[in-house]
Design an enzyme around this catalytic site. Structure first.
Site, mmCIF file in Angstrom:
data_model
loop_
_atom_site.group_PDB
_atom_site.id
_atom_site.type_symbol
_atom_site.label_atom_id
_atom_site.label_comp_id
_atom_site.label_asym_id
_atom_site.label_seq_id
_atom_site.Cartn_x
_atom_site.Cartn_y
_atom_site.Cartn_z
ATOM 1 N N GLY A 1 -4.281 7.249 5.646
ATOM 2 C CA GLY A 1 -4.597 7.515 7.048
ATOM 3 C C GLY A 1 -5.517 6.478 7.660
ATOM 4 C CD GLU A 2 -9.031 7.511 5.851
ATOM 5 O OE1 GLU A 2 -9.449 8.653 6.119
ATOM 6 O OE2 GLU A 2 -8.153 7.306 4.972
ATOM 7 C CB VAL A 3 -4.398 1.959 5.231
ATOM 8 C CG1 VAL A 3 -3.467 0.747 5.362
ATOM 9 C CG2 VAL A 3 -5.282 1.801 3.997
#
Length: 542
Positions: free
Chosen positions: A70-72
């Site tokens: 998700g953060e990527v």
């Protein structure tokens, strides 16, 4: 007092190191996901020893940290903007999870972005990576607070930035409870770009000076860039055609042969093997994408065309699969009671954690639906293995290259021949499958202690969403979705069924929700560029 607190903190870490190492080694030997990258996290030098040894300590690099998938994804557009500003100079992107690592490697293939594992917070690990990267700045996506890392970066005069800054209520309470220690850590933060006013206020309470705080919105809205959306839609159509054709052909074969096709007869229909990972792949004969899709849209009468309705349940947790499967039973019964056989329903379930694939598969088999696993699709002749490792070496597959394994598709009884369940037992394609959905259920929202998952991915394709009340990690977005009509919040399974049925049964309502979803995305975009400008104004990143 600061030195005393850090002394105690590091003493606890070093006392726990032998026990921690033994546990991680056991996990490593049994290939447990928690041990992924263990040696690289403990001794960061290993990440550089092979490919980057000559660069160690000689240059300054931008270091960006994104925990997992998700953060990527949230960082992707920002990093591309940053690369243009710095003339494609090298960036190091650190991740924590195995899936995050594989996803980042695939996402940034062919770019000056090198993916590494994020170090443990042991003092020797932190010092090692700072020495090797000599970072011009450290950028954390969302909020990862590590005492030794932040303290040593501060001592090294390395700016610490937090982008898309947010804090769950649980994390905030824990940090606030031990603020006598964490206040020193938060003072190391040079800039925090918060998602909303609520998070802004939390960071102030934790000791971040007000002049360091900004409200710039949610970078996850920027995931929905036009080129990426179109690419995912094309890939989604390939999966859709392959799945529909496979189920249609095998159910046709079964019905013509009294429900038996070279296999065993179970209560739920044909099953070639009781084993989840049986081999011996037998391919179906496939036509072109258009011919395959046209063929699957036939009902018993050649003159009647079926409408495919797809529900995607993404990032589901324990108990949610049963809720959504029970809902699917009621939904199909409700439609069939109207004698409406022109609709074919497809429920796609994507468990959040790969280790639960087998459990969910066995659960699906208890229901009398046609069912198939995405891992039964062969792409360019390559099948995803039983350990669920991501094989990202095949791109741009044509419809003829996505072939279904006929021996692993399980048709059910005649009463549910228009309803099928697809287990998404392959990582990294959920967003692709959202692109073909008519409705999306957001997992982690019907059970407590999870906080919900990303609602913006289906919204990016104009897909109406339904979700439970446990969405504290995305509360602001959830409120906007519910108030605008782009989706519906449900307090219990009964309300969830009513929400899904209302979109299925009311085309006008579904179309309006789709339009509202796209409006929400467009209205909230721009955070990545705002954050980049903040950083460039703060320090010279060249």
């Amino acid at each position: 007092m600061k030195k005393l607190y850090f002394f105690i903190y590091n003493l606890i870490l070093y006392i726990s190191l032998p026990f921690f190492s033994v546990i991680m080694l056991v996990f490593y030997l049994i290939k447990n996901k928690h041990a992924s990258g263990f040696f690289y996290k403990l001794a960061p030098y290993l990440s550089f020893a092979k490919n980057h040894k000559n660069n160690i300590g000689k240059n300054k690099y931008i270091w960006i940290h994104a925990v997992s998938v998700g953060e990527v994804n949230a960082a992707f557009y920002f990093i591309n903007l940053l690369l243009r500003r710095i003339n494609n100079k090298k960036i190091y992107l650190s991740v924590v999870t195995r899936t995050g690592y594989a996803h980042a490697v695939k996402k940034f293939s062919g770019t000056p972005v090198s993916v590494i594992y994020f170090p443990y917070d042991f003092l020797f690990s932190v010092k090692s990576i700072i020495k090797m990267l000599n970072p011009v700045c450290f950028i954390s996506m969302e909020t990862e607070i590590w005492p030794n890392l932040f303290n040593k970066l501060n001592e090294n005069n390395t700016p610490v930035f937090i982008l898309n800054a947010r804090l769950s209520e649980k994390s905030f309470k824990n940090y606030y409870k031990f603020r006598f220690f964490f206040s020193y850590i938060f003072k190391c933060v040079d800039l925090a770009a918060c998602i909303s006013q609520d998070y802004y206020n939390k960071f102030i309470k934790l000791g971040v000076e007000e002049y360091k705080l900004h409200i710039t919105g949610n970078m996850k809205f920027d995931i929905a860039q036009k080129e990426e959306i179109e690419k995912l839609k094309k890939e989604g159509i390939k999966y859709k055609n392959a799945i529909i054709e496979a189920i249609d052909e095998i159910t046709g074969i079964t019905q013509n042969n009294s429900g038996i096709a070279d296999g065993k007869q179970h209560d739920g229909g044909y099953d070639s093997s009781d084993n989840y990972d049986s081999g011996n792949i037998k391919s179906l004969n496939t036509d072109t994408a258009n011919t395959a899709f046209a063929k699957t849209m036939k009902n018993k009468s050649d003159s009647e065309s079926c409408i495919a309705k797809i529900i995607v349940a993404g990032s589901t947790h324990e108990k949610e699969e049963q809720i959504i499967l029970d809902l699917f039973v009621r939904l199909t019964e409700a439609v069939e009671s109207k004698d409406n056989h022109k609709i074919k329903f497809y429920l796609m379930i994507a468990p959040r954690h790969p280790e639960r694939f087998r459990y969910v598969y066995e659960l699906i088999k208890k229901y009398k639906f046609n069912y198939i696993k995405v891992s039964d699709l062969i792409i360019n002749g390559s099948k995803y293995n039983k350990n669920y490792k991501i094989d990202s070496s095949h791109e741009g597959n044509s419809a003829n290259e996505i072939i279904a394994n006929s021996k692993k598709i399980k048709p059910c009884t005649h009463s549910c021949s228009n309803s099928s369940v697809v287990l998404i037992d392959k990582m990294g394609i959920l967003n692709t499958l959202y692109s073909i959905a008519d409705i999306a259920f957001i997992g982690g929202s019907m059970v407590p202690a999870v906080g919900g998952h990303n609602m913006l991915e289906p919204l990016s394709f104009g897909v109406p969403v339904v979700f439970g009340n446990f969405v504290e990690n995305f509360q602001q977005i959830a409120d906007e979705i519910a108030s605008s009509g782009a989706g519906i919040a449900a307090a219990n399974p009964e309300e969830l069924f009513t929400a899904v049925y209302s979109f299925i049964n009311n085309e006008k309502k579904s179309s309006e929700a789709s339009a509202k979803a796209l409006e929400i995305i467009e209205r909230n975009q721009g955070s990545s560029l705002n954050n980049l400008n903040l950083l460039m104004n703060f320090c010279k990143i060249t």
